[in-house]
Scaffold this motif. Sequence first.
Motif, PDB file in Angstrom:
ATOM      1  N   PRO A  10      11.471  -3.333 -12.427  1.00 25.59           N
ATOM      2  CA  PRO A  10      10.981  -3.214 -11.067  1.00 25.59           C
ATOM      3  C   PRO A  10      11.431  -4.443 -10.261  1.00 25.59           C
ATOM      4  O   PRO A  10      11.583  -5.522 -10.813  1.00 25.59           O
ATOM      5  CB  PRO A  10       9.459  -3.212 -11.230  1.00 25.59           C
ATOM      6  N   THR A  11      11.632  -4.248  -8.996  1.00 27.67           N
ATOM      7  CA  THR A  11      12.047  -5.367  -8.159  1.00 27.67           C
ATOM      8  C   THR A  11      10.862  -5.918  -7.401  1.00 27.67           C
ATOM      9  O   THR A  11       9.829  -5.266  -7.273  1.00 27.67           O
ATOM     10  CB  THR A  11      13.124  -4.920  -7.156  1.00 27.67           C
ATOM     11  N   ALA A  12      11.036  -7.091  -6.875  1.00 23.30           N
ATOM     12  CA  ALA A  12       9.970  -7.731  -6.112  1.00 23.30           C
ATOM     13  C   ALA A  12      10.046  -7.347  -4.644  1.00 23.30           C
ATOM     14  O   ALA A  12       9.605  -8.083  -3.793  1.00 23.30           O
ATOM     15  CB  ALA A  12      10.044  -9.238  -6.275  1.00 23.30           C
ATOM     16  N   THR A  13      10.642  -6.221  -4.339  1.00 20.55           N
ATOM     17  CA  THR A  13      10.752  -5.821  -2.952  1.00 20.55           C
ATOM     18  C   THR A  13       9.574  -4.968  -2.509  1.00 20.55           C
ATOM     19  O   THR A  13       9.052  -5.159  -1.428  1.00 20.55           O
ATOM     20  CB  THR A  13      12.062  -5.061  -2.695  1.00 20.55           C
ATOM     21  N   ASP A  14       9.170  -4.039  -3.316  1.00 21.95           N
ATOM     22  CA  ASP A  14       7.992  -3.242  -3.004  1.00 21.95           C
ATOM     23  C   ASP A  14       7.607  -2.432  -4.233  1.00 21.95           C
ATOM     24  O   ASP A  14       8.349  -2.363  -5.200  1.00 21.95           O
ATOM     25  CB  ASP A  14       8.211  -2.349  -1.800  1.00 21.95           C
ATOM     26  N   ASP A 112       4.421  -3.972   0.145  1.00 17.69           N
ATOM     27  CA  ASP A 112       5.582  -3.744   0.998  1.00 17.69           C
ATOM     28  C   ASP A 112       6.512  -4.953   0.871  1.00 17.69           C
ATOM     29  O   ASP A 112       6.061  -6.095   0.899  1.00 17.69           O
ATOM     30  CB  ASP A 112       5.112  -3.575   2.448  1.00 17.69           C
ATOM     31  N   GLY A 113       7.799  -4.707   0.727  1.00 14.35           N
ATOM     32  CA  GLY A 113       8.778  -5.771   0.557  1.00 14.35           C
ATOM     33  C   GLY A 113       8.749  -6.828   1.643  1.00 14.35           C
ATOM     34  O   GLY A 113       9.045  -7.994   1.396  1.00 14.35           O
ATOM     35  N   SER A 114       8.359  -6.453   2.857  1.00 10.82           N
ATOM     36  CA  SER A 114       8.318  -7.430   3.952  1.00 10.82           C
ATOM     37  C   SER A 114       7.192  -8.444   3.771  1.00 10.82           C
ATOM     38  O   SER A 114       7.179  -9.473   4.437  1.00 10.82           O
ATOM     39  CB  SER A 114       8.173  -6.710   5.294  1.00 10.82           C
ATOM     40  N   VAL A 130       5.845 -14.306  -3.876  1.00 11.31           N
ATOM     41  CA  VAL A 130       4.481 -14.506  -3.414  1.00 11.31           C
ATOM     42  C   VAL A 130       4.186 -13.427  -2.375  1.00 11.31           C
ATOM     43  O   VAL A 130       4.905 -13.307  -1.380  1.00 11.31           O
ATOM     44  CB  VAL A 130       4.300 -15.917  -2.813  1.00 11.31           C
ATOM     45  N   VAL A 131       3.139 -12.653  -2.631  1.00 14.06           N
ATOM     46  CA  VAL A 131       2.746 -11.571  -1.726  1.00 14.06           C
ATOM     47  C   VAL A 131       1.763 -12.136  -0.702  1.00 14.06           C
ATOM     48  O   VAL A 131       0.713 -12.653  -1.072  1.00 14.06           O
ATOM     49  CB  VAL A 131       2.083 -10.412  -2.506  1.00 14.06           C
ATOM     50  N   TRP A 140       3.241 -12.840  -7.722  1.00 10.81           N
ATOM     51  CA  TRP A 140       3.802 -11.699  -8.443  1.00 10.81           C
ATOM     52  C   TRP A 140       4.599 -12.226  -9.625  1.00 10.81           C
ATOM     53  O   TRP A 140       5.632 -12.868  -9.448  1.00 10.81           O
ATOM     54  CB  TRP A 140       4.671 -10.888  -7.513  1.00 10.81           C
ATOM     55  N   VAL A 141       4.111 -11.965 -10.841  1.00  6.65           N
ATOM     56  CA  VAL A 141       4.768 -12.463 -12.040  1.00  6.65           C
ATOM     57  C   VAL A 141       5.498 -11.342 -12.777  1.00  6.65           C
ATOM     58  O   VAL A 141       5.174 -10.169 -12.616  1.00  6.65           O
ATOM     59  CB  VAL A 141       3.764 -13.169 -12.988  1.00  6.65           C
TER      60      VAL A 141
END
Length: 149
Positions: A10-14, A112-114, A130-131, A140-141
């Motif tokens: 999974p990516t840290a975008t969303d 949300d990635g933004s 960091v969200v 986010w780890v």
Amino acid sequence: MASGTQNAAPTATDGQVLEFSLGEETYCVSIDYVTEIVDTGEVTTVPNSPPHVRGVMDLRGRTTSIVDPKVVFGIDGDGAERRIIVFDPAIVDDQGAAGWLVDEVYQVVHVDGSDVDDSPSRDKDAIHGVVKRDDGFVIWVDPKAVHSG
């Protein structure tokens, strides 16, 4: 909870994340890595194990390594240690099943990635980002990076 083999990380975008606490901070992991959440049970200490391995538990007939993420991430202080997040065995390669001992599990939320900033940490492999939230932030780890390192 998601289960099965994960083809792509999974990516840290969303995406969907599971939020949990370690000490005073809130963290999250992609729900794609999580197979179940269980109450803390009896953990058997394993002699000569690394400092971050609290021991092992029998979860549904599978010996599961119980990791203390507070040691992994250098978090001071004690906590309630009420839950264990059990990860898909595919993330720990040949090491078998693993779970993280956490203070509390909160909720699954969509990120949300933004709302995700790059990690200010030097250990960028283990921290996706960091969200940002109205009431603070959530770290986010990446359990795959923690267990493959």
